[in-house]
Design a protein around this motif. Structure first.
Motif, PDB file in Angstrom:
ATOM      1  N   MET A  90       0.937  -0.750  -0.162  1.00 54.32           N
ATOM      2  CA  MET A  90       0.244  -0.170   0.027  1.00 54.32           C
ATOM      3  C   MET A  90       1.389   1.202  -0.007  1.00 54.32           C
ATOM      4  O   MET A  90       2.065   1.490   0.462  1.00 54.32           O
ATOM      5  CB  MET A  90      -0.654   0.424   0.939  1.00 54.32           C
ATOM      6  N   LEU A  91       0.620   2.033  -0.939  1.00 52.01           N
ATOM      7  CA  LEU A  91       0.859   3.537  -0.625  1.00 52.01           C
ATOM      8  C   LEU A  91       0.037   4.336   0.100  1.00 52.01           C
ATOM      9  O   LEU A  91      -1.127   4.806  -0.729  1.00 52.01           O
ATOM     10  CB  LEU A  91       1.544   3.910  -1.916  1.00 52.01           C
ATOM     11  N   ARG A  92       1.133   5.077   0.668  1.00 50.95           N
ATOM     12  CA  ARG A  92       0.560   5.944   2.024  1.00 50.95           C
ATOM     13  C   ARG A  92       0.664   7.572   1.541  1.00 50.95           C
ATOM     14  O   ARG A  92       1.467   7.802   1.455  1.00 50.95           O
ATOM     15  CB  ARG A  92      -0.223   5.830   3.072  1.00 50.95           C
ATOM     16  N   ILE A  93      -0.465   8.676   0.860  1.00 50.68           N
ATOM     17  CA  ILE A  93       0.463   9.453   0.139  1.00 50.68           C
ATOM     18  C   ILE A  93      -0.045  11.045   1.868  1.00 50.68           C
ATOM     19  O   ILE A  93      -1.557  10.506   1.820  1.00 50.68           O
ATOM     20  CB  ILE A  93      -0.145   9.961  -1.013  1.00 50.68           C
ATOM     21  N   GLY A 139     -11.808  10.450  -6.712  1.00 49.92           N
ATOM     22  CA  GLY A 139     -12.260   9.841  -7.976  1.00 49.92           C
ATOM     23  C   GLY A 139     -11.062   9.544  -9.125  1.00 49.92           C
ATOM     24  O   GLY A 139     -11.755   9.238 -10.185  1.00 49.92           O
ATOM     25  N   LEU A 140     -10.259   8.852  -9.207  1.00 48.64           N
ATOM     26  CA  LEU A 140      -8.783   8.659  -9.550  1.00 48.64           C
ATOM     27  C   LEU A 140      -8.950   7.465  -9.646  1.00 48.64           C
ATOM     28  O   LEU A 140      -8.143   6.475 -10.712  1.00 48.64           O
ATOM     29  CB  LEU A 140      -7.649   8.585  -8.021  1.00 48.64           C
ATOM     30  N   GLY A 141      -9.743   6.253  -9.265  1.00 46.04           N
ATOM     31  CA  GLY A 141     -10.350   4.812  -9.748  1.00 46.04           C
ATOM     32  C   GLY A 141     -10.392   4.347  -8.285  1.00 46.04           C
ATOM     33  O   GLY A 141     -10.276   4.665  -7.548  1.00 46.04           O
ATOM     34  N   PRO A 142     -10.711   3.091  -9.074  1.00 49.68           N
ATOM     35  CA  PRO A 142     -10.160   1.567  -7.679  1.00 49.68           C
ATOM     36  C   PRO A 142      -8.975   1.185  -7.606  1.00 49.68           C
ATOM     37  O   PRO A 142      -9.662   0.640  -5.779  1.00 49.68           O
ATOM     38  CB  PRO A 142     -11.393   0.686  -9.052  1.00 49.68           C
ATOM     39  N   ASP A 143      -8.317   2.019  -7.470  1.00 51.47           N
ATOM     40  CA  ASP A 143      -7.153   1.353  -6.579  1.00 51.47           C
ATOM     41  C   ASP A 143      -6.783   2.149  -6.162  1.00 51.47           C
ATOM     42  O   ASP A 143      -5.155   2.463  -5.582  1.00 51.47           O
ATOM     43  CB  ASP A 143      -5.921   1.072  -7.996  1.00 51.47           C
ATOM     44  N   THR A 144      -7.144   3.874  -5.516  1.00 51.77           N
ATOM     45  CA  THR A 144      -6.804   4.277  -5.128  1.00 51.77           C
ATOM     46  C   THR A 144      -8.628   4.612  -3.491  1.00 51.77           C
ATOM     47  O   THR A 144      -9.850   4.611  -4.469  1.00 51.77           O
ATOM     48  CB  THR A 144      -6.966   5.692  -5.544  1.00 51.77           C
ATOM     49  N   ARG A 145      -7.865   5.113  -2.169  1.00 50.73           N
ATOM     50  CA  ARG A 145      -9.346   5.916  -1.526  1.00 50.73           C
ATOM     51  C   ARG A 145      -8.630   6.766  -1.176  1.00 50.73           C
ATOM     52  O   ARG A 145      -7.327   7.103  -0.363  1.00 50.73           O
ATOM     53  CB  ARG A 145      -9.567   4.405  -0.586  1.00 50.73           C
ATOM     54  N   VAL A 174      -5.542  11.574   4.385  1.00 50.22           N
ATOM     55  CA  VAL A 174      -4.573  10.584   3.134  1.00 50.22           C
ATOM     56  C   VAL A 174      -4.663   9.430   2.067  1.00 50.22           C
ATOM     57  O   VAL A 174      -6.182   9.380   2.400  1.00 50.22           O
ATOM     58  CB  VAL A 174      -4.288   9.141   4.436  1.00 50.22           C
ATOM     59  N   LEU A 175      -4.228   9.810   1.155  1.00 50.69           N
ATOM     60  CA  LEU A 175      -4.822   9.527  -0.365  1.00 50.69           C
ATOM     61  C   LEU A 175      -3.890   8.066   0.194  1.00 50.69           C
ATOM     62  O   LEU A 175      -2.721   7.526  -0.090  1.00 50.69           O
ATOM     63  CB  LEU A 175      -4.092   9.588  -1.623  1.00 50.69           C
ATOM     64  N   GLU A 176      -4.622   6.495   0.216  1.00 54.64           N
ATOM     65  CA  GLU A 176      -3.820   5.291  -0.310  1.00 54.64           C
ATOM     66  C   GLU A 176      -4.348   4.640  -1.449  1.00 54.64           C
ATOM     67  O   GLU A 176      -5.096   4.806  -2.461  1.00 54.64           O
ATOM     68  CB  GLU A 176      -5.331   4.237   0.053  1.00 54.64           C
TER      69      GLU A 176
END
Length: 336
Positions: free
Chosen positions: A1-4, A175-181, A186-188
């Motif tokens: 997981m990348l957490r921004i 709204g970036l897509g199914p691989d982002t939350r 934090v953007l996961e």
């Protein structure tokens, strides 16, 4: 997981890149070329491209393995790079200590050919050879499809900007897509390794990428200018036998008032429903005319949640600009 991790200041400094990035598209496509997934989107392109890339592919593939780490210096983020030559020049100017460090990290996960030792030393001849390989790869593998690459990236950018206008930065991130939350602050992001990116007021560049697959990616070194490269939706059969090639577009089919109005609407970005309402025509009629404009390479269409969103391509905007200049030009006709 990348957490921004975002600060309030970072939320005001998020921007969407204006178009495709040459070196990200090269890097992502070299990796995609070595993989077998994504057959529906990339299968036809792989079969077309592989026989055309003997030398450049041999040089680039070891530096860009299909999975895992790849060096950050291959996708530099500093400076204005409006052309491939400018981008490659930036890459070739990477300081030797950084080259050594990043290539040593790559060597820890893959076996590298002997010539990479010269690259790690910053050897001029080896760097020149790498630059030539990048130019050759772009010319043979990507340039024939670059109009489609650019159009689909620009269409994705229009969707992102619409999210931004409708709901602000948080809607853009959500709204970036199914691989982002988006879980404030934090953007996961779905990612093969655990990575934490602290923006600390630097903001974030969202870079739509045609060949990014299947999930978003970023630079390994969090000290570099932050960027999140993410996949986009692709025009169906973009690399198939009927795909348009560079320099060929049936522009003669574009005559007619309704199509001209639709092209103007696409210049601003519009859905099928919006275009039908403004022009007071039926949805099927809009779709039929948009098909002609799309075949001519003047618009591209993105479908999302059952909605078709149309955006003028660079060629379409060029025609609109010519129309505007003609309208603004003084009338030199002889008056009675």
């Amino acid at each position: 997981m990348l957490r921004i991790h975002f600060t309030p200041e970072d939320l005001t400094r998020v921007r969407v890149a204006p178009g495709p990035d040459f070196l990200w598209e090269i890097s992502n496509s070299v990796q995609t070329l070595q993989r077998t997934d994504g057959e529906r989107v990339f299968g036809a392109w792989r079969r077309w491209a592989r026989p055309r890339l003997p030398e450049s592919r041999r040089l680039l593939s070891p530096l860009l393995p299909p999975y895992g780490y790849s060096p950050d210096f291959l996708t530099p983020t500093a400076g204005d790079r409006p052309t491939l030559r400018a981008a490659v020049d930036t890459l070739l100017g990477t300081p030797p200590p950084r080259l050594r460090g990043e290539l040593a990290r790559l060597a820890g996960s893959v076996r590298l050919p002997g010539w990479v030792a010269g690259l790690a030393r910053g050897d001029t001849e080896t760097l020149t050879r790498l630059g030539d390989a990048l130019h050759a790869y772009q010319a043979r593998a990507l340039l024939p499809h670059w109009r489609r690459v650019r159009a689909d990236v620009e269409a994705d950018r229009a969707l992102r900007l619409r999210d931004l206008m409708d709901g602000g930065t948080e809607a853009l991130l959500a709204g970036l897509g199914p691989d982002t939350r988006w879980r404030p602050p934090v953007l996961e992001v779905t990612y093969p390794v655990e990575q934490c990116l602290l923006l600390n007021g630097r903001g974030l560049v969202l870079q739509p990428s045609f060949f990014c697959w299947p999930a978003p990616t970023t630079l390994a070194d969090g000290r570099l200018p932050p960027v999140l490269v993410h996949p986009i939706r692709h025009t169906a059969d973009w690399a198939g036998p009927q795909a348009p090639t560079a320099g060929r577009a049936p522009l003669g089919r574009l005559l007619g008032r309704t199509r001209a109005e639709l092209l103007r609407a696409a210049g601003r970005g519009c859905s099928t429903v919006e275009a039908a309402r403004v022009l007071q025509v039926t949805h099927p009629a809009v779709s039929q005319h948009m098909n002609v404009l799309r075949a001519a390479g003047l618009i591209t269409t993105v479908r999302e949640a059952g909605r078709s969103f149309h955006v003028a391509t660079a060629e379409g905007r060029a025609l609109l600009a010519l129309e505007e200049r003609a309208a603004d030009a003084p009338d030199h006709r002889t008056r009675p």
